[in-house]
Design a protein around this motif. Sequence first.
Motif, PDB file in Angstrom:
ATOM      1  N   ASP A 155      16.672  83.879 159.314  1.00 14.25           N
ATOM      2  CA  ASP A 155      15.982  85.123 158.965  1.00 14.25           C
ATOM      3  C   ASP A 155      16.616  85.721 157.706  1.00 14.25           C
ATOM      4  N   GLY A 156      15.854  85.761 156.648  1.00 17.15           N
ATOM      5  CA  GLY A 156      16.330  86.376 155.403  1.00 17.15           C
ATOM      6  C   GLY A 156      17.226  85.503 154.554  1.00 17.15           C
ATOM      7  N   PHE A 157      17.426  84.251 154.924  1.00 16.31           N
ATOM      8  CA  PHE A 157      18.289  83.429 154.074  1.00 16.31           C
ATOM      9  C   PHE A 157      17.873  81.955 154.013  1.00 16.31           C
ATOM     10  N   LEU A 158      18.297  81.327 152.908  1.00 17.01           N
ATOM     11  CA  LEU A 158      18.096  79.881 152.714  1.00 17.01           C
ATOM     12  C   LEU A 158      19.367  79.300 152.104  1.00 17.01           C
ATOM     13  N   LEU A 159      19.641  78.042 152.414  1.00 16.95           N
ATOM     14  CA  LEU A 159      20.759  77.335 151.813  1.00 16.95           C
ATOM     15  C   LEU A 159      20.192  76.274 150.869  1.00 16.95           C
ATOM     16  N   VAL A 160      20.757  76.175 149.671  1.00 18.38           N
ATOM     17  CA  VAL A 160      20.278  75.163 148.714  1.00 18.38           C
ATOM     18  C   VAL A 160      21.457  74.325 148.209  1.00 18.38           C
ATOM     19  N   GLY A 161      21.137  73.108 147.726  1.00 18.93           N
ATOM     20  CA  GLY A 161      22.167  72.235 147.153  1.00 18.93           C
ATOM     21  C   GLY A 161      23.247  71.882 148.160  1.00 18.93           C
ATOM     22  N   ASP A 162      24.476  71.739 147.652  1.00 21.96           N
ATOM     23  CA  ASP A 162      25.592  71.350 148.523  1.00 21.96           C
ATOM     24  C   ASP A 162      25.862  72.360 149.625  1.00 21.96           C
ATOM     25  N   ALA A 163      25.414  73.584 149.458  1.00 22.86           N
ATOM     26  CA  ALA A 163      25.637  74.583 150.509  1.00 22.86           C
ATOM     27  C   ALA A 163      24.873  74.198 151.777  1.00 22.86           C
ATOM     28  N   ALA A 164      23.831  73.367 151.612  1.00 20.70           N
ATOM     29  CA  ALA A 164      23.033  72.955 152.773  1.00 20.70           C
ATOM     30  C   ALA A 164      23.501  71.610 153.328  1.00 20.70           C
ATOM     31  N   ARG A 165      23.830  70.692 152.391  1.00 19.22           N
ATOM     32  CA  ARG A 165      23.996  69.304 152.833  1.00 19.22           C
ATOM     33  C   ARG A 165      24.707  68.542 151.747  1.00 19.22           C
ATOM     34  N   PHE A 166      25.613  67.693 152.123  1.00 20.08           N
ATOM     35  CA  PHE A 166      26.179  66.806 151.108  1.00 20.08           C
ATOM     36  C   PHE A 166      26.137  65.378 151.598  1.00 20.08           C
ATOM     37  N   VAL A 167      25.457  64.526 150.853  1.00 23.30           N
ATOM     38  CA  VAL A 167      25.462  63.111 151.210  1.00 23.30           C
ATOM     39  C   VAL A 167      26.383  62.371 150.238  1.00 23.30           C
ATOM     40  N   ASP A 168      27.037  61.350 150.737  1.00 26.94           N
ATOM     41  CA  ASP A 168      28.004  60.568 149.960  1.00 26.94           C
ATOM     42  C   ASP A 168      27.481  60.289 148.535  1.00 26.94           C
ATOM     43  N   PRO A 169      28.353  60.418 147.517  1.00 27.05           N
ATOM     44  CA  PRO A 169      27.863  60.379 146.133  1.00 27.05           C
ATOM     45  C   PRO A 169      27.673  58.993 145.513  1.00 27.05           C
ATOM     46  N   ILE A 170      27.702  57.935 146.284  1.00 24.47           N
ATOM     47  CA  ILE A 170      27.650  56.579 145.709  1.00 24.47           C
ATOM     48  C   ILE A 170      26.447  56.388 144.787  1.00 24.47           C
ATOM     49  N   PHE A 171      25.305  57.027 145.084  1.00 26.02           N
ATOM     50  CA  PHE A 171      24.118  56.810 144.252  1.00 26.02           C
ATOM     51  C   PHE A 171      23.807  58.013 143.339  1.00 26.02           C
ATOM     52  N   SER A 172      24.786  58.860 143.097  1.00 25.42           N
ATOM     53  CA  SER A 172      24.633  59.991 142.153  1.00 25.42           C
ATOM     54  C   SER A 172      23.453  60.903 142.519  1.00 25.42           C
ATOM     55  N   SER A 173      23.318  61.204 143.797  1.00 21.25           N
ATOM     56  CA  SER A 173      22.135  61.960 144.235  1.00 21.25           C
ATOM     57  C   SER A 173      22.313  63.479 144.202  1.00 21.25           C
ATOM     58  N   GLY A 174      23.566  63.977 144.139  1.00 20.53           N
ATOM     59  CA  GLY A 174      23.852  65.390 144.411  1.00 20.53           C
ATOM     60  C   GLY A 174      23.131  66.394 143.532  1.00 20.53           C
ATOM     61  N   VAL A 175      23.200  66.203 142.209  1.00 22.23           N
ATOM     62  CA  VAL A 175      22.595  67.204 141.323  1.00 22.23           C
ATOM     63  C   VAL A 175      21.073  67.185 141.482  1.00 22.23           C
ATOM     64  N   SER A 176      20.512  65.998 141.668  1.00 15.92           N
ATOM     65  CA  SER A 176      19.068  65.910 141.875  1.00 15.92           C
ATOM     66  C   SER A 176      18.665  66.712 143.115  1.00 15.92           C
ATOM     67  N   ILE A 177      19.398  66.526 144.219  1.00 17.22           N
ATOM     68  CA  ILE A 177      19.079  67.276 145.447  1.00 17.22           C
ATOM     69  C   ILE A 177      19.228  68.778 145.193  1.00 17.22           C
ATOM     70  N   ALA A 178      20.288  69.143 144.458  1.00 14.63           N
ATOM     71  CA  ALA A 178      20.515  70.573 144.168  1.00 14.63           C
ATOM     72  C   ALA A 178      19.331  71.155 143.379  1.00 14.63           C
ATOM     73  N   LEU A 179      18.887  70.433 142.347  1.00 14.39           N
ATOM     74  CA  LEU A 179      17.799  70.940 141.502  1.00 14.39           C
ATOM     75  C   LEU A 179      16.487  71.037 142.289  1.00 14.39           C
ATOM     76  N   TYR A 180      16.192  69.981 143.071  1.00 11.53           N
ATOM     77  CA  TYR A 180      14.931  69.992 143.844  1.00 11.53           C
ATOM     78  C   TYR A 180      14.965  71.035 144.948  1.00 11.53           C
ATOM     79  N   SER A 181      16.136  71.238 145.553  1.00 10.47           N
ATOM     80  CA  SER A 181      16.178  72.231 146.632  1.00 10.47           C
ATOM     81  C   SER A 181      15.830  73.605 146.059  1.00 10.47           C
ATOM     82  N   GLY A 182      16.316  73.880 144.836  1.00 16.23           N
ATOM     83  CA  GLY A 182      15.971  75.152 144.191  1.00 16.23           C
ATOM     84  C   GLY A 182      14.477  75.254 143.951  1.00 16.23           C
ATOM     85  N   ARG A 183      13.894  74.155 143.506  1.00 18.51           N
ATOM     86  CA  ARG A 183      12.452  74.129 143.211  1.00 18.51           C
ATOM     87  C   ARG A 183      11.626  74.378 144.485  1.00 18.51           C
TER      88      ARG A 183
END
Length: 440
Positions: free
Chosen positions: A287-315
């Motif tokens: 209620d009244g809040f959302l988590l985006v990017g690493d604040a929501a979820r972090f998956v292992d960085p082997i495939f360089s996914s983090g910034v992409s997830i962060a940007l899309y979560s904002g979108r």
Amino acid sequence: MVDVIIIGGGPAGSSIGSYLSMKGISNMIIEKDIHPRPHVGESMVTSSSLVFEELGMLPIMEKEKFVHKGGASWHEPGGREFAIHFRDLVREDIHQDYTYHVDRSKLDLLLLKNAQKLGSQVVQGVNVKQVLFQGNQAVGVRAQLGDQEVDLHAKIIVDASGRSTILGRHLNMKKNDPIFNQYAVHAWFENVHRGDIEETEDYIHIYFLPVERGWAWQIPITPEITSVGIVVEREVFRKFKGDMSSYFDTYVNSNVALSKALANAHQINEFKTEGDYSYSMDQFVGDGFLLVGDAARFVDPIFSSGVSIALYSGRFAADVIENALKVGDFSKEMFIPYQTKLKSGTVIWYEFIRLYYKLLPLFTHFIQSKKYGIEIHRLLQGDVFDRSEVEVLDAMRRYIEAVEKKENHIFRAQLTNIPIDEIPETILAESLAQVSSGND
Ligand SMILES: Cc1cc2nc3c(=O)[nH]c(=O)nc-3n(C[C@H](O)[C@H](O)[C@H](O)COP(=O)(O)OP(=O)(O)OC[C@H]3O[C@@H](n4cnc5c(N)ncnc54)[C@H](O)[C@@H]3O)c2cc1C
């Protein structure tokens, strides 16, 4: 009072701030550091370019001369190298056959400035100490301004605090990953030999290390500077006797190609370490809040996914916030479509990564397969959202089952102990169940 307060001015915070401003929604980004500040996570995937384009960032990134990333290259322990080239699969909605490697201190500053230009109020050097609630409803934040604590109120609070996970910790929603507990040590170097093949010199290079779930990255930051990182299980790091330099050298020397790459290199900044970085929150919204990017979820960085997830979560989060503001309803239910959408993508990344670590030769095999190679490309480029099925992951799972059943299979000895059938207890199972029922 602004409509939305965003805690954190990394890629996720700047992304959501920018999209909200473009929709005419007032927002304030509160960042505890003063940019530019260093950050791990320097290699992008091509899907990020769609967001960069929508935010007007591409001309800025070109002007800044971020290194073009044309693909990724893997080095097996035996010395064999194989690469994927992004030009082999160009998505219609992404108008470049390359993406970028970045100095994160520069990229994050540029993204934040861009958000400000688009209309976000940006406050730097201010630490958000806690989110304020009335009952279950998030209604504001308490921020530290010099010696004073100040309460700021908004209709919606977005946690974009990265691995600080301010809301996840406060609400006890954080679940450490049951499988991955890795530790990364990294630094920048000059004079790294970037490979024998000219075409792949500016690719990301991934080196397999001879310990379970061990790998190293080589990422070109400028024509002269290269980032190198060693990733192993935390236990493996803990058991090492010796200082950081000898630890780093030991693993560099455990892969022939990596050792060659660093033979004449010299280190130009201090080693940095990253731990405890695999987790998920039970919920990405309330209620009244959302988590985006690493604040929501972090998956292992082997495939360089983090910034992409962060940007899309904002979108994606900006879309549900727009709907919530239209009807004046800021309850959790309004934000659930965002959670479902984000989970549907992160769960695909997670499953891909899990299968990769389960049997390394499988990845090598599939990437070179006529039938599935292109599907692996799609995943590696970050094409994970809005997909109801990913056939190649099923095929990888079937292949692993076959290897497990056949005692004399050539890959048998390389199977790791990662569980892939015992899913009920894992984050993956929960996410899959939620996604398939559409009912988080
Ligand atoms: C070892 C390792 C390697 C990685 N490699 C890659 C890679 O190659 N490519 C890739 O895409 N990703 C990579 N990542 C992941 C990437 O670093 C993150 O996914 C990405 O930075 C997430 O962006 P974010 O905006 O969610 O968080 P962040 O970038 O961490 O930004 C969060 C911001 O919030 C601020 N903040 C925190 N707490 C507060 C507070 N209380 N008040 C105000 N502000 C606050 C912080 O100062 C920070 O600026 C890697 C991660 C690790 C651990």
